[in-house]
Design a protein around this motif. Structure first.
Motif, short mmCIF file in Angstrom:
data_model
loop_
_atom_site.label_atom_id
_atom_site.label_comp_id
_atom_site.label_asym_id
_atom_site.label_seq_id
_atom_site.Cartn_x
_atom_site.Cartn_y
_atom_site.Cartn_z
N GLY A 194 -7.25 2.97 -5.38
CA GLY A 194 -7.29 4.37 -4.99
C GLY A 194 -7.36 5.29 -6.19
O GLY A 194 -8.19 5.11 -7.09
N PRO A 195 -6.46 6.29 -6.26
CA PRO A 195 -6.54 7.28 -7.34
C PRO A 195 -6.31 6.70 -8.72
O PRO A 195 -6.76 7.27 -9.71
CB PRO A 195 -5.42 8.28 -6.98
CG PRO A 195 -4.51 7.54 -6.06
CD PRO A 195 -5.38 6.59 -5.30
N GLU B 192 -0.52 4.63 -1.41
CA GLU B 192 -1.36 5.33 -0.43
C GLU B 192 -0.50 6.13 0.54
O GLU B 192 -0.80 7.28 0.87
CB GLU B 192 -2.19 4.30 0.34
CG GLU B 192 -2.93 4.83 1.54
CD GLU B 192 -3.47 3.71 2.42
OE1 GLU B 192 -3.56 3.92 3.65
OE2 GLU B 192 -3.80 2.64 1.89
N ARG C 113 -7.64 4.18 -10.05
CA ARG C 113 -8.82 3.53 -10.62
C ARG C 113 -9.40 4.31 -11.79
O ARG C 113 -10.15 3.77 -12.60
CB ARG C 113 -9.89 3.32 -9.54
CG ARG C 113 -9.49 2.27 -8.50
CD ARG C 113 -10.66 1.84 -7.63
NE ARG C 113 -10.25 0.86 -6.64
CZ ARG C 113 -10.11 -0.44 -6.88
NH1 ARG C 113 -10.36 -0.90 -8.09
NH2 ARG C 113 -9.73 -1.26 -5.93
N ASN D 124 0.82 -1.22 0.00
CA ASN D 124 0.00 0.00 0.00
C ASN D 124 0.85 1.27 0.00
O ASN D 124 0.44 2.31 0.52
CB ASN D 124 -0.94 0.00 1.21
CG ASN D 124 -0.19 0.09 2.54
OD1 ASN D 124 0.95 -0.39 2.66
ND2 ASN D 124 -0.82 0.67 3.55
N GLN E 53 0.91 9.21 -1.07
CA GLN E 53 -0.06 10.31 -1.15
C GLN E 53 0.01 11.14 0.13
O GLN E 53 -0.05 12.37 0.09
CB GLN E 53 -1.49 9.77 -1.34
CG GLN E 53 -1.68 8.80 -2.47
CD GLN E 53 -1.09 9.24 -3.78
OE1 GLN E 53 -1.29 10.37 -4.20
NE2 GLN E 53 -0.35 8.36 -4.42
#
Length: 222
Positions: A192-193, A23, A195, A20, A26
């Motif tokens: 997350g982003p 994430e 997608r 992850n 970010q």
């Protein structure tokens, strides 16, 4: 059993695909920009994702016209990230089962990541995963980062395979573009982003590493 026409090797991206870490990145990016009175906008997130660290940080500098250097942002990234790795690093759903299945069927596997070697060894070492891969390619092994296909062409060379016999698992548009340009069988596993990224040309856009369609594409039974 393995289908005779199935991919003969599998290459994993690392950040956001196995762990992850996208994430966590970010969070790091948002914090660095918050300290400078800036916002980590989605357009910038998408542009940076999947690229080598130096190139990604230069994009951040250019986007917000920051006075900081790549070296300064890199050191700051390491500082913020160190705490997050200890507290919040997790394997992505389906990773271990997929690795077990590949082992069972004797399908070789490798990692090809835009991250640097020290970071990769630390992350893999946290879960003792390094011995499960035939080789690991990092930003230190290439001249051109993703979306350039160099890293996947090198992976195919290391496997002594034509790229078309190699499956690549990627979570980002930049990574998938690299795999597709190399001629590999690209499988997107966004989260997350990512997608909302454009995965045109991918053989499959999977829900996660546990998606049974990945196993079907590999031609294996579980």
């Amino acid at each position: 059993m393995t289908s005779p026409n199935a991919p003969r090797a599998v290459v994993f991206d690392l950040d956001g695909l196995m762990f992850n870490t996208e994430e966590l990145y970010q969070h790091v990016g948002a914090e660095m920009l918050r300290r400078r009175g800036k916002v980590y906008e989605k357009e910038l997130v998408d542009a940076m994702m999947g690229r080598p660290a130096a190139a990604a940080l230069q994009l951040m500098i250019d986007y917000h016209q920051l006075e900081s250097t790549v070296a300064e942002l890199s050191a700051e990234t390491d500082e913020i990230f160190a705490t997050l790795l200890d507290e919040r690093l997790e394997r992505m759903p389906g990773l271990v089962d997929l690795l077990d299945t590949l082992d069972t069927h004797g399908i070789p596997k490798a990692i090809a990541t835009s991250s640097g070697p020290a970071f990769v060894e630390r992350v893999l070492g946290q879960f003792d995963l390094r011995p499960r891969f035939h080789f690991v390619l990092t930003s230190a092994d290439i001249t051109h980062g993703k979306p350039h296909p160099e890293i996947y062409l090198l992976a195919a060379e290391r496997f002594a395979l034509a790229p078309g016999h190699m499956m690549v698992l990627e979570d980002s548009q930049n990574g998938c573009r690299a795999a597709i340009e190399a001629g590999a069988i690209a499988v997107a596993v966004p989260g997350g982003p990512s997608r909302e990224h454009d995965f045109s040309g991918a053989a499959l856009v999977a829900e996660s590493l546990a998606d049974r369609r990945i196993y079907q594409l590999l031609g294996v039974t579980t």
